[in-house]
Design a protein around this motif. Structure first.
Motif, PDB file in Angstrom:
ATOM      1  N   ILE A  56       6.116  36.757 -60.197  1.00  8.38           N
ATOM      2  CA  ILE A  56       7.387  37.199 -60.779  1.00  8.38           C
ATOM      3  C   ILE A  56       8.121  36.041 -61.465  1.00  8.38           C
ATOM      4  O   ILE A  56       8.109  34.913 -60.984  1.00  8.38           O
ATOM      5  N   GLU A  70      10.438  43.640 -63.778  1.00  4.46           N
ATOM      6  CA  GLU A  70      11.385  42.947 -62.897  1.00  4.46           C
ATOM      7  C   GLU A  70      12.189  43.938 -62.047  1.00  4.46           C
ATOM      8  O   GLU A  70      12.794  43.558 -61.054  1.00  4.46           O
ATOM      9  N   LYS A  71      12.165  45.213 -62.452  1.00  2.00           N
ATOM     10  CA  LYS A  71      12.935  46.209 -61.693  1.00  2.00           C
ATOM     11  C   LYS A  71      12.040  47.096 -60.833  1.00  2.00           C
ATOM     12  O   LYS A  71      12.496  47.698 -59.870  1.00  2.00           O
ATOM     13  N   SER A  72      10.761  47.176 -61.195  1.00  3.04           N
ATOM     14  CA  SER A  72       9.891  48.164 -60.564  1.00  3.04           C
ATOM     15  C   SER A  72       9.605  47.840 -59.106  1.00  3.04           C
ATOM     16  O   SER A  72       9.404  46.695 -58.723  1.00  3.04           O
ATOM     17  N   LYS A  73       9.571  48.899 -58.298  1.00  4.59           N
ATOM     18  CA  LYS A  73       9.210  48.731 -56.889  1.00  4.59           C
ATOM     19  C   LYS A  73       7.768  49.187 -56.669  1.00  4.59           C
ATOM     20  O   LYS A  73       7.299  49.307 -55.552  1.00  4.59           O
ATOM     21  N   LYS A  74       7.093  49.511 -57.771  1.00  6.90           N
ATOM     22  CA  LYS A  74       5.735  50.049 -57.656  1.00  6.90           C
ATOM     23  C   LYS A  74       4.736  49.171 -58.385  1.00  6.90           C
ATOM     24  O   LYS A  74       3.919  49.648 -59.164  1.00  6.90           O
ATOM     25  N   LEU A  75       4.783  47.886 -58.111  1.00  5.30           N
ATOM     26  CA  LEU A  75       3.921  46.956 -58.847  1.00  5.30           C
ATOM     27  C   LEU A  75       2.448  47.098 -58.475  1.00  5.30           C
ATOM     28  O   LEU A  75       1.579  46.914 -59.314  1.00  5.30           O
ATOM     29  N   ASN A  76       2.168  47.466 -57.227  1.00  2.51           N
ATOM     30  CA  ASN A  76       0.768  47.698 -56.848  1.00  2.51           C
ATOM     31  C   ASN A  76       0.176  48.848 -57.660  1.00  2.51           C
ATOM     32  O   ASN A  76      -0.933  48.743 -58.184  1.00  2.51           O
ATOM     33  N   GLU A  77       0.952  49.917 -57.757  1.00  4.81           N
ATOM     34  CA  GLU A  77       0.518  51.060 -58.557  1.00  4.81           C
ATOM     35  C   GLU A  77       0.354  50.664 -60.017  1.00  4.81           C
ATOM     36  O   GLU A  77      -0.604  51.050 -60.675  1.00  4.81           O
TER      37      GLU A  77
END
Ligand code: ADP
Ligand code: ADP
Length: 230
Positions: A56, A70-77
């Protein structure tokens, strides 16, 4: 239509002592083949890591498709669904066969194992090594392994392929073949490709070259390595 928008990206290491990326901004269009060139230590890998959400930034924004990293909470996806990775050391799993390696990115998808196999074989065919499908990676040459890595990078139908020195360890003839495959896939499948290299002969094959130096994009062509060295 921009698929990537990077704005004012800053990344430091060592508590701010090393500025790996120093206010970088650029856009990439859907279907574009862009290379990022610069000398060792200029920030290329750091930039690619940010684009693939492997790390990041300190500040700035990155939009890939409709995801603001920078806002997403679904980076693995995001990584699993949107990005294909190709690294210099192709990271193939030695005790899986070639075709099984290509199937890895499909494990999280709702595709039957039969369809996974069909798709993996078709991807291997695209890069010309379907006849090696049953072999183990260590039975293949470096160039063949890198072709497997290319096939694998496309298995999740990514919107973008990120390639970090994909020909770095290969001789120039094999390297050219790999680059031909990438160019072909870019044109035929309209896959956006972002390729990092320190080699201007490689960089030049892209539609567009972005030069980085000391964590900044080189806007002034006077300093360009590409112009000086023909
Ligand atoms: P390139 O890919 O162009 O060789 P890098 O992005 O690897 O450049 O590195 C840019 C700068 O950031 C270099 O000074 C490098 O030493 C430093 N750097 C990269 N990764 C790290 C890290 N994980 N920790 C500390 N410094 C790093
Ligand atoms: P490249 O040639 O692709 O730039 P590097 O050898 O610079 O690769 O970096 C390889 C890995 O080591 C990367 O994950 C990078 O983040 C990390 N790295 C690079 N420089 C440093 C450093 N000074 N300290 C710690 N890690 C680093």
């Amino acid at each position: 239509e921009n698929i990537v928008e990077v704005k004012n990206l800053v990344k430091t290491y060592e508590n701010g002592q090393v500025k790996a990326l120093n206010d970088i901004s650029f856009n990439i269009k859907k279907g574009e083949f862009v290379s990022i060139i610069g000398p060792s230590g200029s920030g290329k890998s750091t930039l690619l890591h940010m684009l693939g959400a492997l790390d990041i930034p300190d500040s700035g924004s990155i939009r890939v498709g409709d995801i603001n990293l920078e806002k997403s909470k679904k980076l693995n996806e995001f990584r699993a669904e949107q990005i294909g990775f190709i690294f210099q050391l192709h990271n193939l799993i030695p005790n899986l066969s070639v075709v099984e390696n290509v199937e890895i990115p499909m494990f999280t998808q709702k595709i039957s194992s039969k369809d996974q196999r069909t798709k993996a074989l078709s991807l291997l065919k695209d890069v010309g090594i379907e006849d090696k499908a049953k072999m183990k990676p260590n039975q293949l040459s470096g160039g063949e392994r890198q072709r497997v890595a290319i096939a694998r990078s496309l298995a999740n139908d990514p919107s973008i392929v990120l390639a970090d020195e994909p020909t770095g360890s290969l001789d120039s003839k094999t390297s050219n073949k790999i680059l031909e495959k990438l160019t072909l896939l870019n044109k035929q499948k309209n896959v956006t490709i972002i390729l990092v290299t320190h080699d201007m002969n490689v960089a030049k094959l892209a539609d567009r070259v972005i030069e980085v130096l000391d964590g900044k994009i080189l806007e002034n062509s006077e300093d360009s390595l590409l112009d000086n060295k023909i």
